[in-house]
Design a protein around this motif. Structure first.
Motif, PDB file in Angstrom:
ATOM      1  N   HIS A 192       0.803  -1.026  -0.174  1.00  0.00           N
ATOM      2  CA  HIS A 192       0.202   0.207  -0.166  1.00  0.00           C
ATOM      3  C   HIS A 192       0.994   1.330  -0.052  1.00  0.00           C
ATOM      4  O   HIS A 192       0.566   1.820  -0.507  1.00  0.00           O
ATOM      5  CB  HIS A 192      -0.963  -0.097   1.467  1.00  0.00           C
ATOM      6  CG  HIS A 192      -1.856  -0.998   1.745  1.00  0.00           C
ATOM      7  ND1 HIS A 192      -2.731  -1.527   0.293  1.00  0.00           N
ATOM      8  CD2 HIS A 192      -1.922  -1.666   2.115  1.00  0.00           C
ATOM      9  CE1 HIS A 192      -3.086  -2.459   0.903  1.00  0.00           C
ATOM     10  NE2 HIS A 192      -2.301  -2.978   2.359  1.00  0.00           N
ATOM     11  N   ILE A 233       0.917   4.352  -2.750  1.00  0.00           N
ATOM     12  CA  ILE A 233       0.647   5.950  -2.339  1.00  0.00           C
ATOM     13  C   ILE A 233       1.951   6.938  -2.860  1.00  0.00           C
ATOM     14  O   ILE A 233       1.845   7.943  -2.908  1.00  0.00           O
ATOM     15  CB  ILE A 233       0.254   6.372  -1.355  1.00  0.00           C
ATOM     16  CG1 ILE A 233      -0.754   7.378  -1.446  1.00  0.00           C
ATOM     17  CG2 ILE A 233       1.437   6.783  -0.294  1.00  0.00           C
ATOM     18  CD1 ILE A 233      -1.123   7.937   0.075  1.00  0.00           C
ATOM     19  N   GLN A 261      -9.147   3.569  -8.689  1.00  0.00           N
ATOM     20  CA  GLN A 261      -9.134   2.227  -7.909  1.00  0.00           C
ATOM     21  C   GLN A 261      -8.093   1.848  -7.740  1.00  0.00           C
ATOM     22  O   GLN A 261      -8.495   0.513  -8.800  1.00  0.00           O
ATOM     23  CB  GLN A 261     -10.706   2.152  -7.520  1.00  0.00           C
ATOM     24  CG  GLN A 261     -10.340   0.791  -5.487  1.00  0.00           C
ATOM     25  CD  GLN A 261     -11.653   1.018  -5.097  1.00  0.00           C
ATOM     26  OE1 GLN A 261     -12.526   1.353  -5.392  1.00  0.00           O
ATOM     27  NE2 GLN A 261     -12.002   0.009  -4.471  1.00  0.00           N
ATOM     28  N   ASP A 298      -8.220  -1.259  -1.400  1.00  0.00           N
ATOM     29  CA  ASP A 298      -7.367  -0.007  -0.520  1.00  0.00           C
ATOM     30  C   ASP A 298      -6.745   1.280  -0.736  1.00  0.00           C
ATOM     31  O   ASP A 298      -6.347   1.878   0.098  1.00  0.00           O
ATOM     32  CB  ASP A 298      -7.728  -1.000   1.337  1.00  0.00           C
ATOM     33  CG  ASP A 298      -5.986  -1.952   0.803  1.00  0.00           C
ATOM     34  OD1 ASP A 298      -5.385  -1.499   0.019  1.00  0.00           O
ATOM     35  OD2 ASP A 298      -5.480  -1.825   1.674  1.00  0.00           O
ATOM     36  N   TYR A 299      -7.108   1.668  -1.774  1.00  0.00           N
ATOM     37  CA  TYR A 299      -6.047   2.581  -2.732  1.00  0.00           C
ATOM     38  C   TYR A 299      -6.658   3.507  -3.786  1.00  0.00           C
ATOM     39  O   TYR A 299      -7.545   2.699  -4.163  1.00  0.00           O
ATOM     40  CB  TYR A 299      -4.932   2.100  -3.386  1.00  0.00           C
ATOM     41  CG  TYR A 299      -4.268   3.469  -3.691  1.00  0.00           C
ATOM     42  CD1 TYR A 299      -3.734   4.422  -3.128  1.00  0.00           C
ATOM     43  CD2 TYR A 299      -3.322   2.538  -4.815  1.00  0.00           C
ATOM     44  CE1 TYR A 299      -3.022   5.618  -3.442  1.00  0.00           C
ATOM     45  CE2 TYR A 299      -2.614   4.002  -5.558  1.00  0.00           C
ATOM     46  CZ  TYR A 299      -2.027   5.261  -4.657  1.00  0.00           C
ATOM     47  OH  TYR A 299      -1.674   6.066  -5.197  1.00  0.00           O
ATOM     48  N   LYS A 356      -7.737   6.895  -5.641  1.00  0.00           N
ATOM     49  CA  LYS A 356      -6.781   8.904  -6.098  1.00  0.00           C
ATOM     50  C   LYS A 356      -7.568   8.991  -7.347  1.00  0.00           C
ATOM     51  O   LYS A 356      -8.246   8.339  -7.815  1.00  0.00           O
ATOM     52  CB  LYS A 356      -5.583   8.296  -7.447  1.00  0.00           C
ATOM     53  CG  LYS A 356      -4.248   7.588  -6.801  1.00  0.00           C
ATOM     54  CD  LYS A 356      -3.908   6.189  -7.677  1.00  0.00           C
ATOM     55  CE  LYS A 356      -3.046   8.089  -8.573  1.00  0.00           C
ATOM     56  NZ  LYS A 356      -1.474   7.166  -9.250  1.00  0.00           N
ATOM     57  N   GLU A 391      -5.822  11.406  -2.620  1.00  0.00           N
ATOM     58  CA  GLU A 391      -5.754  10.096  -2.809  1.00  0.00           C
ATOM     59  C   GLU A 391      -6.036   9.768  -0.842  1.00  0.00           C
ATOM     60  O   GLU A 391      -5.986  10.444   0.500  1.00  0.00           O
ATOM     61  CB  GLU A 391      -4.405   9.847  -2.550  1.00  0.00           C
ATOM     62  CG  GLU A 391      -3.854  10.371  -4.375  1.00  0.00           C
ATOM     63  CD  GLU A 391      -2.278   9.676  -5.008  1.00  0.00           C
ATOM     64  OE1 GLU A 391      -1.830   8.701  -4.274  1.00  0.00           O
ATOM     65  OE2 GLU A 391      -2.384   9.831  -5.935  1.00  0.00           O
ATOM     66  N   VAL A 442      -5.086   5.267   1.311  1.00  0.00           N
ATOM     67  CA  VAL A 442      -4.441   4.142   1.255  1.00  0.00           C
ATOM     68  C   VAL A 442      -4.696   3.806   3.006  1.00  0.00           C
ATOM     69  O   VAL A 442      -5.086   4.420   3.524  1.00  0.00           O
ATOM     70  CB  VAL A 442      -3.763   4.237   0.821  1.00  0.00           C
ATOM     71  CG1 VAL A 442      -2.126   4.682   1.957  1.00  0.00           C
ATOM     72  CG2 VAL A 442      -3.728   2.738   0.921  1.00  0.00           C
TER      73      VAL A 442
END
Length: 192
Positions: free
Chosen positions: A3, A7, A47, A51-52, A54, A74, A76
């Motif tokens: 993750h 990011i 996506q 779980d991330y 933008k 963003e 995460v």
């Protein structure tokens, strides 16, 4: 760890942004976002993982493919801190130095707020026209749950003359934007 690498890659993916495909708000920030007297409309979302998330925002007359001003938001989720995210981005910038003579950065930590600001310059001198990009990334803990939110500003200059002028004027632009970003009341980000 995965993750945080995602990011951290935000600036480099912004520099090589592809066509805008989606415009559906995923973070509870539909826009416009106002920063330094300019309104930025939601222009692109992604996506990359479960779980991330933008989102990129540009002025109405610009596109993510050829912007001169952009705001990025963003988020995460997971076991990552703002300092870890900024440090991973700095590692990516260090790795880029042999092929990018413009790369330069500074990390500013606000321990009281648990935030980190990463101020950096990158370029793509092989692009036609060449691109020089300055970014300021403000990494913050997610308000609800583990993870990091990012609020960032990005500015670009294009072509040899445009890049030279951009870098020549970067000092005042950088100072004003960093001061505004450090005190900016960021919109609430929620991962849906």
């Amino acid at each position: 760890m995965m993750h945080s690498k995602l990011i951290a890659a935000a600036a480099l993916t912004a520099l090589m942004a592809g066509p805008a495909l989606a415009q559906s708000d995923m973070l509870g920030v539909p826009g416009p976002v106002s920063f330094q007297g300019q309104d930025y409309a939601l222009a692109w979302t992604s996506q990359p993982t479960d779980d991330y998330f933008k989102q990129e925002y540009v002025p109405q007359d610009q596109t993510v493919e050829a912007y001169t001003e952009m705001v990025l938001i963003e988020a995460v989720a997971g076991a990552i801190t703002p300092m870890q995210a900024a440090a991973l981005q700095a590692q990516m910038l260090d790795a880029r130095k042999p092929s990018d003579p413009v790369v330069n950065y500074e990390i500013i930590q606000n321990e009281a707020a648990g935030e980190v600001l990463l101020d950096f310059v990158v370029s793509d001198l092989s692009a036609d026209p060449i691109v020089v990009e300055w970014n300021a990334y403000r990494y913050m803990p997610l308000a609800k749950g583990e993870g990091v939110a990012l609020f960032a500003v990005s500015r670009r200059g294009y072509g040899e003359d445009g890049a030279r002028e951009f870098l020549g004027n970067l000092g005042p632009l950088r100072s004003e934007a960093i001061n505004a970003l450090a005190t900016f009341e960021t919109p609430a980000v929620s991962i849906r």
